[in-house]
Design a protein around this motif. Structure first.
Motif, short mmCIF file in Angstrom:
data_model
loop_
_atom_site.label_atom_id
_atom_site.label_comp_id
_atom_site.label_asym_id
_atom_site.label_seq_id
_atom_site.Cartn_x
_atom_site.Cartn_y
_atom_site.Cartn_z
N LEU A 135 33.48 31.70 78.95
CA LEU A 135 34.63 31.96 77.83
C LEU A 135 34.59 33.94 77.90
O LEU A 135 34.82 34.34 78.05
CB LEU A 135 34.13 32.27 76.56
N ARG A 136 36.84 33.75 78.41
CA ARG A 136 36.78 35.17 79.07
C ARG A 136 38.27 35.41 77.79
O ARG A 136 39.15 34.69 77.76
CB ARG A 136 37.83 35.27 80.14
N ILE A 137 37.41 36.91 77.02
CA ILE A 137 38.58 37.28 76.31
C ILE A 137 39.39 38.06 76.81
O ILE A 137 38.77 38.91 77.16
CB ILE A 137 37.78 37.73 74.92
N GLY A 138 40.18 38.59 76.48
CA GLY A 138 41.48 39.41 76.59
C GLY A 138 42.80 39.17 75.72
O GLY A 138 42.62 38.59 75.44
N VAL A 139 43.36 40.72 76.51
CA VAL A 139 44.64 40.60 75.96
C VAL A 139 45.78 39.56 77.06
O VAL A 139 45.85 40.58 77.72
CB VAL A 139 45.09 41.98 75.28
N ASN A 140 46.95 39.20 75.97
CA ASN A 140 47.97 38.32 77.29
C ASN A 140 48.74 39.83 77.51
O ASN A 140 49.02 41.01 77.21
CB ASN A 140 48.61 37.96 76.42
N ILE B 118 37.10 40.47 78.85
CA ILE B 118 35.62 40.70 78.72
C ILE B 118 34.99 39.12 78.73
O ILE B 118 35.53 37.96 77.89
CB ILE B 118 34.52 41.07 76.81
N PRO B 119 33.65 38.81 79.77
CA PRO B 119 33.08 37.39 79.99
C PRO B 119 32.26 37.27 79.58
O PRO B 119 31.57 38.21 79.70
CB PRO B 119 33.25 37.59 81.56
N VAL C 259 20.59 30.26 85.81
CA VAL C 259 21.08 32.16 86.20
C VAL C 259 21.98 31.69 87.65
O VAL C 259 23.23 32.62 88.27
CB VAL C 259 19.82 33.22 86.75
N CYS C 260 21.24 30.84 88.71
CA CYS C 260 22.57 31.37 90.14
C CYS C 260 23.58 30.38 89.83
O CYS C 260 24.61 30.73 90.40
CB CYS C 260 21.75 29.88 91.05
N ALA C 261 23.96 29.66 88.75
CA ALA C 261 25.08 29.19 88.00
C ALA C 261 26.29 30.08 87.68
O ALA C 261 27.81 30.18 88.25
CB ALA C 261 25.37 27.92 87.79
N MET C 262 25.60 30.48 86.89
CA MET C 262 26.23 32.11 85.96
C MET C 262 26.61 33.23 86.93
O MET C 262 27.67 32.76 86.84
CB MET C 262 24.97 32.47 84.83
N LEU C 263 26.01 33.09 87.78
CA LEU C 263 26.15 34.45 88.82
C LEU C 263 27.53 34.01 90.04
O LEU C 263 27.80 34.99 90.14
CB LEU C 263 24.92 34.90 90.06
N ILE C 264 27.09 32.93 90.75
CA ILE C 264 28.21 32.04 91.89
C ILE C 264 29.26 31.96 90.61
O ILE C 264 30.70 32.21 91.23
CB ILE C 264 27.40 31.75 92.00
N LEU D 57 37.68 28.99 79.61
CA LEU D 57 38.52 29.27 79.12
C LEU D 57 38.60 30.84 78.49
O LEU D 57 38.07 31.55 78.45
CB LEU D 57 37.26 28.77 77.50
N SER D 58 40.04 30.52 78.30
CA SER D 58 40.82 31.76 77.49
C SER D 58 41.46 32.09 76.65
O SER D 58 42.21 30.68 76.64
CB SER D 58 41.59 32.35 78.48
#
Length: 88
Positions: free
Chosen positions: A30-35, A41-42, A71-76, A86-87
């Motif tokens: 989930l990446r939270i950011g400003v348009n 912020i991931p 952990v491997c899937a998260m880092l890749i 998801l933004s």
């Protein structure tokens, strides 16, 4: 007469499906950011959900493998455009 302990086992197909589920969950961010800006912020929400699911695993060796897959899937997926994003 002695009773034998029966080992609890699961079919290989169930194990493979669980590993695929953990690869998918590990790649969910989930990446939270400003348009209009490049700032965000991931948050690894799939990794956290996967940790909760893995903590209920009966077999200790399977639990360790599932942690490694998460952990491997998260880092890749953090560095490559892989997985679900998801933004907000």
């Amino acid at each position: 007469m002695k009773k034998r302990k029966q080992k609890a086992s699961e079919p290989d197909s169930v194990y493979v499906l669980k590993l695929l589920l953990f690869v998918f969950l590990g790649s969910l961010w989930l990446r939270i950011g400003v348009n209009g800006t490049d700032w965000f912020i991931p948050l690894p929400v799939g990794f956290l959900i996967g940790l909760l699911l893995t903590s209920h695993e009966h077999f200790q060796i399977d639990r360790k493998i599932e942690y490694a897959v998460l952990v491997c899937a998260m880092l890749i997926s953090f560095f490559l455009p892989f997985g679900l994003l998801l933004s907000l």
